[in-house]
Design a protein around this motif. Sequence first.
Motif, PDB file in Angstrom:
ATOM      1  N   ARG A   1      -5.128 -44.372   4.332  1.00 39.30           N
ATOM      2  CA  ARG A   1      -4.765 -45.109   3.125  1.00 39.30           C
ATOM      3  C   ARG A   1      -3.353 -45.686   3.241  1.00 39.30           C
ATOM      4  O   ARG A   1      -3.098 -46.813   2.816  1.00 39.30           O
ATOM      5  CB  ARG A   1      -4.870 -44.200   1.896  1.00 39.30           C
ATOM      6  CG  ARG A   1      -4.603 -44.931   0.587  1.00 39.30           C
ATOM      7  CD  ARG A   1      -4.954 -44.098  -0.615  1.00 39.30           C
ATOM      8  NE  ARG A   1      -4.096 -42.932  -0.732  1.00 39.30           N
ATOM      9  CZ  ARG A   1      -4.194 -42.048  -1.727  1.00 39.30           C
ATOM     10  NH1 ARG A   1      -5.108 -42.206  -2.666  1.00 39.30           N
ATOM     11  NH2 ARG A   1      -3.389 -41.008  -1.778  1.00 39.30           N
TER      12      ARG A   1
ATOM     13  N   THR B   1      -9.531 -43.743  -1.593  1.00 38.95           N
ATOM     14  CA  THR B   1      -8.905 -43.014  -2.699  1.00 38.95           C
ATOM     15  C   THR B   1      -9.932 -42.160  -3.433  1.00 38.95           C
ATOM     16  O   THR B   1      -9.662 -41.008  -3.792  1.00 38.95           O
ATOM     17  CB  THR B   1      -8.237 -43.993  -3.676  1.00 38.95           C
ATOM     18  OG1 THR B   1      -7.185 -44.681  -2.993  1.00 38.95           O
ATOM     19  CG2 THR B   1      -7.641 -43.253  -4.872  1.00 38.95           C
ATOM     20  N   ASN B   2     -11.123 -42.702  -3.653  1.00 44.20           N
ATOM     21  CA  ASN B   2     -12.180 -41.927  -4.318  1.00 44.20           C
ATOM     22  C   ASN B   2     -12.554 -40.703  -3.495  1.00 44.20           C
ATOM     23  O   ASN B   2     -12.775 -39.612  -4.039  1.00 44.20           O
ATOM     24  CB  ASN B   2     -13.420 -42.800  -4.538  1.00 44.20           C
ATOM     25  CG  ASN B   2     -13.210 -43.844  -5.615  1.00 44.20           C
ATOM     26  OD1 ASN B   2     -12.348 -43.687  -6.480  1.00 44.20           O
ATOM     27  ND2 ASN B   2     -13.989 -44.906  -5.585  1.00 44.20           N
TER      28      ASN B   2
ATOM     29  N   GLU C   1      -9.780 -38.125  -3.817  1.00 45.65           N
ATOM     30  CA  GLU C   1      -9.841 -37.461  -5.125  1.00 45.65           C
ATOM     31  C   GLU C   1     -10.923 -36.386  -5.141  1.00 45.65           C
ATOM     32  O   GLU C   1     -10.712 -35.283  -5.663  1.00 45.65           O
ATOM     33  CB  GLU C   1     -10.098 -38.497  -6.222  1.00 45.65           C
ATOM     34  CG  GLU C   1      -8.914 -39.429  -6.456  1.00 45.65           C
ATOM     35  CD  GLU C   1      -9.231 -40.553  -7.415  1.00 45.65           C
ATOM     36  OE1 GLU C   1     -10.401 -40.645  -7.861  1.00 45.65           O
ATOM     37  OE2 GLU C   1      -8.319 -41.330  -7.739  1.00 45.65           O
TER      38      GLU C   1
ATOM     39  N   ILE D   1      -0.022 -40.527  -7.454  1.00 45.27           N
ATOM     40  CA  ILE D   1       0.506 -41.569  -6.579  1.00 45.27           C
ATOM     41  C   ILE D   1       1.206 -42.616  -7.435  1.00 45.27           C
ATOM     42  O   ILE D   1       0.771 -42.898  -8.563  1.00 45.27           O
ATOM     43  CB  ILE D   1      -0.627 -42.201  -5.739  1.00 45.27           C
ATOM     44  CG1 ILE D   1      -0.059 -43.170  -4.705  1.00 45.27           C
ATOM     45  CG2 ILE D   1      -1.647 -42.900  -6.622  1.00 45.27           C
ATOM     46  CD1 ILE D   1      -1.089 -43.645  -3.687  1.00 45.27           C
TER      47      ILE D   1
ATOM     48  N   ASP E   1       1.628 -46.076  -8.384  1.00 42.92           N
ATOM     49  CA  ASP E   1       0.905 -47.331  -8.184  1.00 42.92           C
ATOM     50  C   ASP E   1       1.571 -48.507  -8.895  1.00 42.92           C
ATOM     51  O   ASP E   1       1.105 -49.638  -8.783  1.00 42.92           O
ATOM     52  CB  ASP E   1      -0.557 -47.192  -8.620  1.00 42.92           C
ATOM     53  CG  ASP E   1      -0.718 -46.865 -10.094  1.00 42.92           C
ATOM     54  OD1 ASP E   1       0.294 -46.602 -10.776  1.00 42.92           O
ATOM     55  OD2 ASP E   1      -1.868 -46.856 -10.577  1.00 42.92           O
TER      56      ASP E   1
ATOM     57  N   GLU F   1       3.243 -40.545  -2.686  1.00 43.96           N
ATOM     58  CA  GLU F   1       2.300 -39.565  -3.239  1.00 43.96           C
ATOM     59  C   GLU F   1       3.079 -38.333  -3.686  1.00 43.96           C
ATOM     60  O   GLU F   1       3.887 -37.790  -2.918  1.00 43.96           O
ATOM     61  CB  GLU F   1       1.250 -39.213  -2.186  1.00 43.96           C
ATOM     62  CG  GLU F   1       0.414 -40.427  -1.802  1.00 43.96           C
ATOM     63  CD  GLU F   1      -0.372 -40.238  -0.509  1.00 43.96           C
ATOM     64  OE1 GLU F   1      -1.452 -40.836  -0.405  1.00 43.96           O
ATOM     65  OE2 GLU F   1       0.098 -39.512   0.380  1.00 43.96           O
TER      66      GLU F   1
ATOM     67  N   ARG G   1      -0.208 -42.442 -11.094  1.00 42.07           N
ATOM     68  CA  ARG G   1      -1.657 -42.362 -11.298  1.00 42.07           C
ATOM     69  C   ARG G   1      -2.148 -41.029 -10.779  1.00 42.07           C
ATOM     70  O   ARG G   1      -1.954 -40.684  -9.605  1.00 42.07           O
ATOM     71  CB  ARG G   1      -2.374 -43.521 -10.576  1.00 42.07           C
ATOM     72  CG  ARG G   1      -3.900 -43.438 -10.734  1.00 42.07           C
ATOM     73  CD  ARG G   1      -4.553 -44.752 -10.323  1.00 42.07           C
ATOM     74  NE  ARG G   1      -4.313 -45.090  -8.938  1.00 42.07           N
ATOM     75  CZ  ARG G   1      -5.026 -44.611  -7.920  1.00 42.07           C
ATOM     76  NH1 ARG G   1      -6.001 -43.752  -8.139  1.00 42.07           N
ATOM     77  NH2 ARG G   1      -4.753 -44.970  -6.676  1.00 42.07           N
TER      78      ARG G   1
ATOM     79  N   LEU H   1      -4.422 -38.318  -9.247  1.00 43.53           N
ATOM     80  CA  LEU H   1      -5.499 -38.355  -8.246  1.00 43.53           C
ATOM     81  C   LEU H   1      -6.643 -37.440  -8.642  1.00 43.53           C
ATOM     82  O   LEU H   1      -6.437 -36.478  -9.365  1.00 43.53           O
ATOM     83  CB  LEU H   1      -4.943 -37.945  -6.878  1.00 43.53           C
ATOM     84  CG  LEU H   1      -3.865 -38.874  -6.312  1.00 43.53           C
ATOM     85  CD1 LEU H   1      -3.322 -38.303  -5.013  1.00 43.53           C
ATOM     86  CD2 LEU H   1      -4.400 -40.274  -6.075  1.00 43.53           C
TER      87      LEU H   1
END
Length: 213
Positions: A17, A77-78, A81, A131, A133, A151, A211, A213
């Motif tokens: 990422r 990212t999904n 998570e 993170i 964003d 992060e 944001r 995670l």
Amino acid sequence: MVAPNLKAETMGLMDRRSALEAEMDAIIAALSAPGGPGITGGLVDAEGFPMPDIDIPAVLAQRRKLAELRNDHKDITNKIEKNLEVLHSTKLSRNEQSIPTSSGTTASLHSGLSQNDPMEEDAVTGLPFAIIDELTDDSPAAVDGLQLWDEIVKFGNVEAGDRLQERLVSEACSNEDCQVSLVIIRQGSSLNLTVTPRKWHGRGLLGCHFRIL
């Protein structure tokens, strides 16, 4: 052991990422350079003719690439998570259990791991829970050294757990004009920083968005 393997996979995904983010930043910087069309700017003039000073095929190719990278970034990212959810739930369940010792008696899982298997106890140590964003130039966060896509592993006394957004806001507000220590991961490397939440000309005390995670 599932947890260490999953942690290694997650850290690998975070590295991927970070590489995607660097590539996206480079494309955005190129498109947004002085005289550039930007990420979504028009490529024709008021009369509908192609702008002569813009390499339209190259810009279109960059925009397509940026869209692909964003989709890949979202997918990774999904996955991160989901892995973090598994790792955190695994740690919580293990902390609530007890395990037999060699003598047949029981001991807390924490005690057993600290003596026998520190890898398991450390399964989620160093994994971020948020993170950055969004980050405003000249904001307290930017001035103090935070960067987009950093992060967050620890923010003051806040680590992974419940009500994270609420706890982050509370931690910043209760430490206004005081230094707050952070542990972050930036491009795969762990860093220790400090930031001072404070009033400035923009919104909030930090000028960035975490944001979860």
